[in-house]
Every structure is written in structure tokens, then in C-alpha cells.
Scaffold this motif. Structure first.
Motif, PDB file in Angstrom:
ATOM      1  N   SER A   1      -1.021  20.949  42.280  1.00 46.21           N
ATOM      2  CA  SER A   1      -1.510  22.272  42.671  1.00 46.21           C
ATOM      3  C   SER A   1      -0.408  23.324  42.690  1.00 46.21           C
ATOM      4  O   SER A   1      -0.693  24.516  42.709  1.00 46.21           O
ATOM      5  CB  SER A   1      -2.158  22.210  44.054  1.00 46.21           C
ATOM      6  OG  SER A   1      -3.230  21.305  44.062  1.00 46.21           O
TER       7      SER A   1
ATOM      8  N   THR B   1      -5.424  23.395  46.701  1.00 45.43           N
ATOM      9  CA  THR B   1      -5.513  21.946  46.620  1.00 45.43           C
ATOM     10  C   THR B   1      -6.687  21.581  45.713  1.00 45.43           C
ATOM     11  O   THR B   1      -7.752  22.178  45.810  1.00 45.43           O
ATOM     12  CB  THR B   1      -5.673  21.297  48.009  1.00 45.43           C
ATOM     13  OG1 THR B   1      -5.885  19.898  47.839  1.00 45.43           O
ATOM     14  CG2 THR B   1      -6.805  21.888  48.801  1.00 45.43           C
ATOM     15  N   TYR B   2      -6.463  20.635  44.839  1.00 52.01           N
ATOM     16  CA  TYR B   2      -7.536  20.179  43.948  1.00 52.01           C
ATOM     17  C   TYR B   2      -8.524  19.300  44.693  1.00 52.01           C
ATOM     18  O   TYR B   2      -9.724  19.397  44.532  1.00 52.01           O
ATOM     19  CB  TYR B   2      -6.977  19.406  42.764  1.00 52.01           C
ATOM     20  CG  TYR B   2      -6.311  20.279  41.735  1.00 52.01           C
ATOM     21  CD1 TYR B   2      -7.013  21.294  41.098  1.00 52.01           C
ATOM     22  CD2 TYR B   2      -4.985  20.093  41.403  1.00 52.01           C
ATOM     23  CE1 TYR B   2      -6.402  22.098  40.180  1.00 52.01           C
ATOM     24  CE2 TYR B   2      -4.365  20.896  40.465  1.00 52.01           C
ATOM     25  CZ  TYR B   2      -5.079  21.895  39.847  1.00 52.01           C
ATOM     26  OH  TYR B   2      -4.470  22.688  38.933  1.00 52.01           O
ATOM     27  N   SER B   3      -8.027  18.418  45.524  1.00 46.80           N
ATOM     28  CA  SER B   3      -8.895  17.435  46.169  1.00 46.80           C
ATOM     29  C   SER B   3      -9.567  17.974  47.430  1.00 46.80           C
ATOM     30  O   SER B   3     -10.618  17.493  47.822  1.00 46.80           O
ATOM     31  CB  SER B   3      -8.089  16.188  46.527  1.00 46.80           C
ATOM     32  OG  SER B   3      -7.145  16.503  47.537  1.00 46.80           O
ATOM     33  N   GLY B   4      -8.923  18.943  48.073  1.00 46.52           N
ATOM     34  CA  GLY B   4      -9.456  19.446  49.333  1.00 46.52           C
ATOM     35  C   GLY B   4      -9.070  18.575  50.518  1.00 46.52           C
ATOM     36  O   GLY B   4      -9.416  18.865  51.647  1.00 46.52           O
ATOM     37  N   SER B   5      -8.345  17.486  50.252  1.00 48.35           N
ATOM     38  CA  SER B   5      -7.980  16.588  51.349  1.00 48.35           C
ATOM     39  C   SER B   5      -6.499  16.234  51.324  1.00 48.35           C
ATOM     40  O   SER B   5      -6.107  15.196  51.843  1.00 48.35           O
ATOM     41  CB  SER B   5      -8.809  15.309  51.254  1.00 48.35           C
ATOM     42  OG  SER B   5      -8.539  14.631  50.046  1.00 48.35           O
ATOM     43  N   THR B   6      -5.682  17.082  50.735  1.00 46.90           N
ATOM     44  CA  THR B   6      -4.245  16.824  50.672  1.00 46.90           C
ATOM     45  C   THR B   6      -3.667  16.852  52.078  1.00 46.90           C
ATOM     46  O   THR B   6      -3.744  17.855  52.767  1.00 46.90           O
ATOM     47  CB  THR B   6      -3.549  17.884  49.794  1.00 46.90           C
ATOM     48  OG1 THR B   6      -4.185  17.914  48.524  1.00 46.90           O
ATOM     49  CG2 THR B   6      -2.077  17.582  49.643  1.00 46.90           C
ATOM     50  N   GLN B   7      -3.100  15.736  52.523  1.00 45.44           N
ATOM     51  CA  GLN B   7      -2.605  15.639  53.887  1.00 45.44           C
ATOM     52  C   GLN B   7      -1.465  16.605  54.165  1.00 45.44           C
ATOM     53  O   GLN B   7      -1.322  17.076  55.291  1.00 45.44           O
ATOM     54  CB  GLN B   7      -2.192  14.218  54.204  1.00 45.44           C
ATOM     55  CG  GLN B   7      -3.373  13.292  54.313  1.00 45.44           C
ATOM     56  CD  GLN B   7      -2.981  11.917  54.798  1.00 45.44           C
ATOM     57  OE1 GLN B   7      -1.839  11.658  55.137  1.00 45.44           O
ATOM     58  NE2 GLN B   7      -3.948  11.022  54.862  1.00 45.44           N
TER      59      GLN B   7
END
Length: 80
Positions: free
Chosen positions: A31, A72-78
Motif C-alpha cells: 500500500s 490498506t488493501y486488506s482493511g485489516s493490516t495490523q
């Protein structure tokens, strides 16, 4: 295109174009190039002074700013 998107999200994106001051565009991994691209676009076409940074850099800097955008591509990047 805008008719297919969530209207509230589109309005928030449009609102960014009217902001003044500084902005951090946060991107991680794949990203980050998108954060760099958005930073260049907003520097050119808005009243914001944008800087692309990584999530941990933002935490380390801890400066106040008018706008923070997280990519963020996934929406869940920690990290984010």
C-alpha cells in the motif's frame, strides 16, 4: 462511477479536497506506493501539504496534523 460507491465514503473523500494544512498518507507494504501516489496527487490538486509515511513512522513522529489517510488493501493490516 460515484453512483456505484457508498455515498458517505465518497463525501469524505471529497471533503479531503477542501482541507487546508498538513496531511500524512499512511501506507504499509504494497500500500505504500499508493500512499506515495495519493500524496503527489493531493499536493498538486489540493491545499494540503502531504507526506507519505509508514505506520510506525507516524507513531514515532506523533505530531498533530489536520488530515491522516490510511491506505490498506486488506482493511485489516495490523500496523494500521
Amino acid at each position: 462511477l460515484f453512483a456505484l460507491e457508498r455515498q458517505d465514503a465518497v463525501e469524505k473523500c471529497r471533503a479531503v479536497l477542501t482541507e487546508n494544512g498538513g496531511a500524512y498518507i499512511i501506507g504499509t507494504g504494497g500500500s505504500f506506493p499508493v500512499a506515495m501516489f495519493l500524496s503527489q496527487i493531493l499536493n498538486h490538486h489540493s491545499n494540503l501539504l502531504c507526506q507519505p509515511i509508514h505506520p510506525f513512522d507516524y507513531a514515532r513522529i506523533s505530531k498533530k496534523t489536520e488530515v491522516v489517510i490510511v491506505v490498506t488493501y486488506s482493511g485489516s493490516t495490523q500496523d494500521c
